[in-house]
Design a protein around this motif. Structure first.
Motif, PDB file in Angstrom:
ATOM      1  N   ALA A  59     101.604  26.110  22.658  1.00 43.76           N
ATOM      2  CA  ALA A  59     100.762  25.528  23.704  1.00 43.76           C
ATOM      3  C   ALA A  59     101.069  24.046  23.895  1.00 43.76           C
ATOM      4  CB  ALA A  59      99.289  25.729  23.357  1.00 43.76           C
ATOM      5  N   CYS A  60     101.231  23.326  22.796  1.00 46.80           N
ATOM      6  CA  CYS A  60     101.576  21.902  22.882  1.00 46.80           C
ATOM      7  C   CYS A  60     102.911  21.709  23.593  1.00 46.80           C
ATOM      8  CB  CYS A  60     101.645  21.291  21.482  1.00 46.80           C
ATOM      9  SG  CYS A  60     100.052  20.957  20.719  1.00 46.80           S
ATOM     10  N   TRP A  61     103.870  22.515  23.237  1.00 45.94           N
ATOM     11  CA  TRP A  61     105.204  22.437  23.837  1.00 45.94           C
ATOM     12  C   TRP A  61     105.124  22.695  25.342  1.00 45.94           C
ATOM     13  CZ3 TRP A  61     109.716  26.208  22.157  1.00 45.94           C
ATOM     14  CH2 TRP A  61     110.908  25.797  22.769  1.00 45.94           C
ATOM     15  N   SER A  62     104.444  23.765  25.708  1.00 49.47           N
ATOM     16  CA  SER A  62     104.345  24.138  27.118  1.00 49.47           C
ATOM     17  C   SER A  62     103.608  23.076  27.934  1.00 49.47           C
ATOM     18  CB  SER A  62     103.627  25.488  27.249  1.00 49.47           C
ATOM     19  OG  SER A  62     103.514  25.869  28.604  1.00 49.47           O
ATOM     20  N   ILE A  63     102.488  22.592  27.409  1.00 49.99           N
ATOM     21  CA  ILE A  63     101.703  21.590  28.133  1.00 49.99           C
ATOM     22  C   ILE A  63     102.477  20.277  28.258  1.00 49.99           C
ATOM     23  CG2 ILE A  63      99.629  20.134  27.966  1.00 49.99           C
ATOM     24  CD1 ILE A  63      98.179  22.629  26.856  1.00 49.99           C
ATOM     25  N   ALA A  64     103.162  19.899  27.191  1.00 46.11           N
ATOM     26  CA  ALA A  64     103.963  18.673  27.235  1.00 46.11           C
ATOM     27  C   ALA A  64     105.044  18.759  28.307  1.00 46.11           C
ATOM     28  CB  ALA A  64     104.592  18.410  25.869  1.00 46.11           C
ATOM     29  N   GLU A  65     105.659  19.928  28.426  1.00 43.77           N
ATOM     30  CA  GLU A  65     106.697  20.126  29.443  1.00 43.77           C
ATOM     31  C   GLU A  65     106.084  20.177  30.842  1.00 43.77           C
ATOM     32  OE1 GLU A  65     109.929  20.256  29.176  1.00 43.77           O
ATOM     33  OE2 GLU A  65     110.440  20.814  27.116  1.00 43.77           O
ATOM     34  N   MET A  66     104.985  20.916  30.981  1.00 45.50           N
ATOM     35  CA  MET A  66     104.363  21.098  32.291  1.00 45.50           C
ATOM     36  C   MET A  66     103.911  19.773  32.896  1.00 45.50           C
ATOM     37  SD  MET A  66     103.377  23.245  34.666  1.00 45.50           S
ATOM     38  CE  MET A  66     103.362  24.868  33.883  1.00 45.50           C
ATOM     39  N   PHE A  67     103.308  18.921  32.056  1.00 49.89           N
ATOM     40  CA  PHE A  67     102.799  17.640  32.540  1.00 49.89           C
ATOM     41  C   PHE A  67     103.816  16.503  32.375  1.00 49.89           C
ATOM     42  CE2 PHE A  67      98.912  20.063  32.023  1.00 49.89           C
ATOM     43  CZ  PHE A  67      98.120  19.636  33.076  1.00 49.89           C
ATOM     44  N   GLU A  68     105.016  16.849  31.907  1.00 48.36           N
ATOM     45  CA  GLU A  68     106.085  15.865  31.704  1.00 48.36           C
ATOM     46  C   GLU A  68     105.575  14.673  30.888  1.00 48.36           C
ATOM     47  OE1 GLU A  68     107.820  14.862  35.474  1.00 48.36           O
ATOM     48  OE2 GLU A  68     108.457  16.924  35.886  1.00 48.36           O
ATOM     49  N   LEU A  69     104.945  14.987  29.765  1.00 47.17           N
ATOM     50  CA  LEU A  69     104.359  13.956  28.918  1.00 47.17           C
ATOM     51  C   LEU A  69     105.436  13.219  28.123  1.00 47.17           C
ATOM     52  CD1 LEU A  69     101.264  15.902  27.523  1.00 47.17           C
ATOM     53  CD2 LEU A  69     101.406  14.450  29.557  1.00 47.17           C
ATOM     54  N   ASP A  70     105.215  11.950  27.932  1.00 49.17           N
ATOM     55  CA  ASP A  70     106.154  11.115  27.181  1.00 49.17           C
ATOM     56  C   ASP A  70     105.844  11.235  25.688  1.00 49.17           C
ATOM     57  OD1 ASP A  70     108.003   9.244  26.370  1.00 49.17           O
ATOM     58  OD2 ASP A  70     106.727   7.519  26.863  1.00 49.17           O
ATOM     59  N   VAL A  71     106.254  12.362  25.115  1.00 51.10           N
ATOM     60  CA  VAL A  71     106.022  12.611  23.695  1.00 51.10           C
ATOM     61  C   VAL A  71     107.323  13.045  23.034  1.00 51.10           C
ATOM     62  CG1 VAL A  71     103.587  13.228  23.969  1.00 51.10           C
ATOM     63  CG2 VAL A  71     105.334  15.012  24.141  1.00 51.10           C
ATOM     64  N   ASP A  72     107.363  12.876  21.727  1.00 50.43           N
ATOM     65  CA  ASP A  72     108.498  13.328  20.922  1.00 50.43           C
ATOM     66  C   ASP A  72     108.252  14.801  20.587  1.00 50.43           C
ATOM     67  OD1 ASP A  72     110.149  14.035  18.744  1.00 50.43           O
ATOM     68  OD2 ASP A  72     110.264  11.964  18.052  1.00 50.43           O
ATOM     69  N   HIS A  73     108.994  15.688  21.223  1.00 46.61           N
ATOM     70  CA  HIS A  73     108.739  17.118  21.067  1.00 46.61           C
ATOM     71  C   HIS A  73     108.943  17.602  19.633  1.00 46.61           C
ATOM     72  CE1 HIS A  73     108.836  16.909  25.407  1.00 46.61           C
ATOM     73  NE2 HIS A  73     108.441  18.154  25.488  1.00 46.61           N
ATOM     74  N   GLU A  74     109.971  17.112  18.980  1.00 49.69           N
ATOM     75  CA  GLU A  74     110.207  17.543  17.596  1.00 49.69           C
ATOM     76  C   GLU A  74     109.042  17.138  16.702  1.00 49.69           C
ATOM     77  OE1 GLU A  74     113.341  16.913  13.869  1.00 49.69           O
ATOM     78  OE2 GLU A  74     113.867  16.180  15.871  1.00 49.69           O
ATOM     79  N   LYS A  75     108.599  15.916  16.849  1.00 51.65           N
ATOM     80  CA  LYS A  75     107.462  15.425  16.065  1.00 51.65           C
ATOM     81  C   LYS A  75     106.202  16.233  16.376  1.00 51.65           C
ATOM     82  CE  LYS A  75     104.783  11.133  15.493  1.00 51.65           C
ATOM     83  NZ  LYS A  75     104.699   9.711  15.928  1.00 51.65           N
ATOM     84  N   LEU A  76     105.970  16.500  17.645  1.00 49.03           N
ATOM     85  CA  LEU A  76     104.798  17.253  18.081  1.00 49.03           C
ATOM     86  C   LEU A  76     104.778  18.648  17.467  1.00 49.03           C
ATOM     87  CD1 LEU A  76     102.334  17.577  20.011  1.00 49.03           C
ATOM     88  CD2 LEU A  76     103.977  18.309  21.767  1.00 49.03           C
TER      89      LEU A  76
END
Length: 208
Positions: free
Chosen positions: A60-77
């Motif tokens: 869910a975190c991965w999908s939401i981060a991608e959908m909203f184009e969030l400036d987050v470190d995906h590996e860390k998340l």
């Protein structure tokens, strides 16, 4: 057709690694599957376990981060999502509205320390990653906390509020638990607010 390839492992390290230790640690992690949560899995009569929740949280975190184009470190998340509930192997799951919830992190932290020291653990910063998701303030931590509250709400909404009804949860309790999301993710908070009202209308939450 399979073809031969170069070894995946670093041959200079192999002599110092015991696969029995590795499998020991993997079985320690497997214990998370035995920790049941309060939420029910949709279209079933069984409760979700903490390993399933961790997987759902990561996806869910991965999908939401991608959908909203969030400036987050995906590996860390994703790493934080995967270690998020590991402390529950020793501490068990604590219901969001339980009076003892404020002390749950103490036992969970001790459980993480034990896992960190277990033979076969190849994750040198396991405890550090867990601590950040528990007490940190990074964007990744903020998103993780939002989604961690969103998912059980979503499951309740799609199981006719079964967990809420069993524990006689009130609208005010749910609203208070989700209030912080208004500042960090207003779009999701608006959706939650609308559906709290719907849950009350359906009789799944006590209107008080």
């Amino acid at each position: 057709m399979l073809t031969s390839s170069k070894p995946l492992s670093n041959q200079t390290l192999v002599s110092g690694i015991d696969v029995n230790d590795i499998t020991h640690f993997l079985l320690e992690l497997d214990a998370l599957k035995r920790v049941n949560r309060r939420s029910y899995v949709t279209h079933t009569t069984r409760r979700e376990n903490s390993a399933e929740h961790s997987w759902h949280l990561a996806m869910a975190c991965w999908s939401i981060a991608e959908m909203f184009e969030l400036d987050v470190d995906h590996e860390k998340l994703l790493k934080m999502a995967l270690v998020h509930d590991l402390g529950e192997i020793d501490a068990g799951d604590t219901f969001l509205f339980a009076s003892s919830r404020h002390a749950a992190h103490i036992e969970e932290r001790a459980g993480i320390a034990r896992l960190q020291a277990e033979r076969g653990n190849g994750i040198a910063n396991l405890a550090e990653i867990w601590e950040e998701q528990e007490t940190g303030s990074s964007k990744e931590t903020q998103l993780l906390r939002v989604v961690d509250r969103l998912l059980p709400f979503l499951l309740n909404l799609n199981t006719e509020g079964k967990t809420w009804a069993e524990s006689e949860v009130k609208r005010s309790q749910v609203a208070a638990a989700l209030a912080f999301i208004e500042g960090s993710f207003p779009t999701i908070h608006d959706w939650l607010t609308e559906n709290i009202a719907y849950a009350v209308q359906q009789g799944w939450l006590i209107d008080s």
